[in-house]
Scaffold this motif. Structure first.
Motif, short mmCIF file in Angstrom:
data_model
loop_
_atom_site.label_atom_id
_atom_site.label_comp_id
_atom_site.label_asym_id
_atom_site.label_seq_id
_atom_site.Cartn_x
_atom_site.Cartn_y
_atom_site.Cartn_z
N LEU A 1 1.07 -1.36 -0.20
CA LEU A 1 0.04 -0.13 0.16
C LEU A 1 0.45 1.56 -0.12
CD1 LEU A 1 -3.26 -1.00 2.88
CD2 LEU A 1 -3.07 -0.56 0.58
N VAL A 2 1.90 1.36 0.84
CA VAL A 2 2.95 3.20 0.78
C VAL A 2 3.66 2.34 -0.60
CG1 VAL A 2 5.21 2.93 2.04
CG2 VAL A 2 3.12 2.51 3.46
N ILE A 3 4.03 1.43 -0.74
CA ILE A 3 4.58 2.27 -2.46
C ILE A 3 3.93 2.42 -3.29
CG2 ILE A 3 5.95 0.18 -3.81
CD1 ILE A 3 7.18 -1.16 -2.13
N ALA A 4 2.44 1.55 -3.18
CA ALA A 4 1.67 1.96 -4.10
C ALA A 4 1.18 3.58 -4.56
CB ALA A 4 0.21 1.22 -4.57
N VAL A 5 0.90 4.00 -3.54
CA VAL A 5 0.51 5.57 -3.09
C VAL A 5 1.64 6.19 -3.40
CG1 VAL A 5 -0.01 7.03 -0.86
CG2 VAL A 5 -1.00 4.83 -0.99
N ILE A 6 3.31 6.12 -3.12
CA ILE A 6 3.92 7.02 -3.95
C ILE A 6 4.59 6.70 -4.82
CG2 ILE A 6 6.20 7.38 -2.99
CD1 ILE A 6 5.64 6.30 0.19
N SER A 7 4.53 5.64 -5.79
CA SER A 7 4.69 5.27 -6.70
C SER A 7 3.54 6.25 -7.13
CB SER A 7 4.83 4.27 -6.97
OG SER A 7 4.02 3.38 -6.89
N GLY B 1 -5.45 4.03 -1.86
CA GLY B 1 -4.14 3.26 -0.90
C GLY B 1 -4.85 3.98 0.77
N PHE B 2 -4.79 5.30 0.44
CA PHE B 2 -4.80 6.45 1.89
C PHE B 2 -6.07 5.57 2.26
CE2 PHE B 2 -4.09 10.20 -1.17
CZ PHE B 2 -2.66 9.75 -0.18
N ARG B 3 -6.84 4.81 1.83
CA ARG B 3 -7.67 4.03 2.99
C ARG B 3 -7.61 3.52 3.26
NH1 ARG B 3 -11.15 -0.27 2.33
NH2 ARG B 3 -13.69 -0.21 2.81
N GLY B 4 -6.27 2.23 2.81
CA GLY B 4 -5.74 1.10 2.30
C GLY B 4 -4.78 1.64 4.22
N ILE B 5 -3.90 2.45 4.03
CA ILE B 5 -3.19 2.99 4.58
C ILE B 5 -3.93 3.33 6.16
CG2 ILE B 5 -1.47 4.60 4.60
CD1 ILE B 5 -0.17 4.80 2.20
N LEU B 6 -4.86 4.10 6.31
CA LEU B 6 -5.53 4.38 7.43
C LEU B 6 -6.31 2.86 7.77
CD1 LEU B 6 -7.93 7.70 6.56
CD2 LEU B 6 -5.73 7.62 8.02
N GLN C 1 -10.98 2.73 11.11
CA GLN C 1 -11.92 2.57 10.11
C GLN C 1 -12.71 3.52 8.60
OE1 GLN C 1 -12.24 -1.04 9.72
NE2 GLN C 1 -10.26 -1.15 10.32
N PRO C 2 -12.86 3.15 8.33
CA PRO C 2 -13.71 4.40 7.06
C PRO C 2 -14.75 4.45 7.55
CG PRO C 2 -13.37 2.37 5.97
CD PRO C 2 -12.92 1.62 7.20
N PHE C 3 -15.56 5.04 7.72
CA PHE C 3 -16.98 6.22 7.89
C PHE C 3 -18.05 5.62 7.14
CE2 PHE C 3 -14.13 8.87 9.49
CZ PHE C 3 -14.09 9.29 10.97
N VAL C 4 -17.45 5.24 5.80
CA VAL C 4 -18.11 5.53 4.20
C VAL C 4 -17.53 3.69 3.93
CG1 VAL C 4 -19.93 5.42 2.70
CG2 VAL C 4 -19.37 7.82 4.57
N PHE C 5 -18.89 3.12 3.86
CA PHE C 5 -18.42 1.65 2.76
C PHE C 5 -17.70 1.11 3.71
CE2 PHE C 5 -18.13 5.68 -0.57
CZ PHE C 5 -19.46 5.21 -1.18
#
Length: 110
Positions: free
Chosen positions: A29-35, A71-76, A83-87
């Protein structure tokens, strides 16, 4: 898999995959978001006045927004336990991944 394995073996295999996923996914996830952020910057750069996006750039920006959100959802979730508030389920992220794959195929044909 649940139909072919015994209950005990099924729990063992399931826990193995859970451990493997917890070890691999955070780093990916970190690699995907940064790249993704880097590639977005390289692909678009700065725009002169009255610049029109090509259809390729429009699709690329749509893919980038969907990918960054995932990616940001996964990192959080993974690193901060937020946890996401929605979905809250996995259906929407899965659909977005499929949509990103279809957008990639459309971009390839352009």
């Amino acid at each position: 898999m649940q139909k072919t394995l015994s209950e005990e073996k099924y729990k063992e295999v399931r826990s193995y995959f859970a451990k493997l996923t917890r070890a691999i996914v955070p780093k990916a996830l970190v690699i995907a978001v940064i790249s993704g952020i880097y590639l977005f910057h390289i692909s678009f750069g700065s725009f002169p006045e009255n610049y029109d996006f090509s259809s390729f750039q429009i699709l690329l920006s749509l893919k980038a927004i969907l990918g960054l959100w995932l990616g940001f959802r996964g990192i959080l979730q993974v690193f901060f336990g937020i946890q996401p508030f929605v979905f809250k389920g996995h259906r929407l992220p899965f659909i977005l991944v499929i949509l990103i794959i279809f957008l990639s195929q459309i971009m390839y044909s352009i």
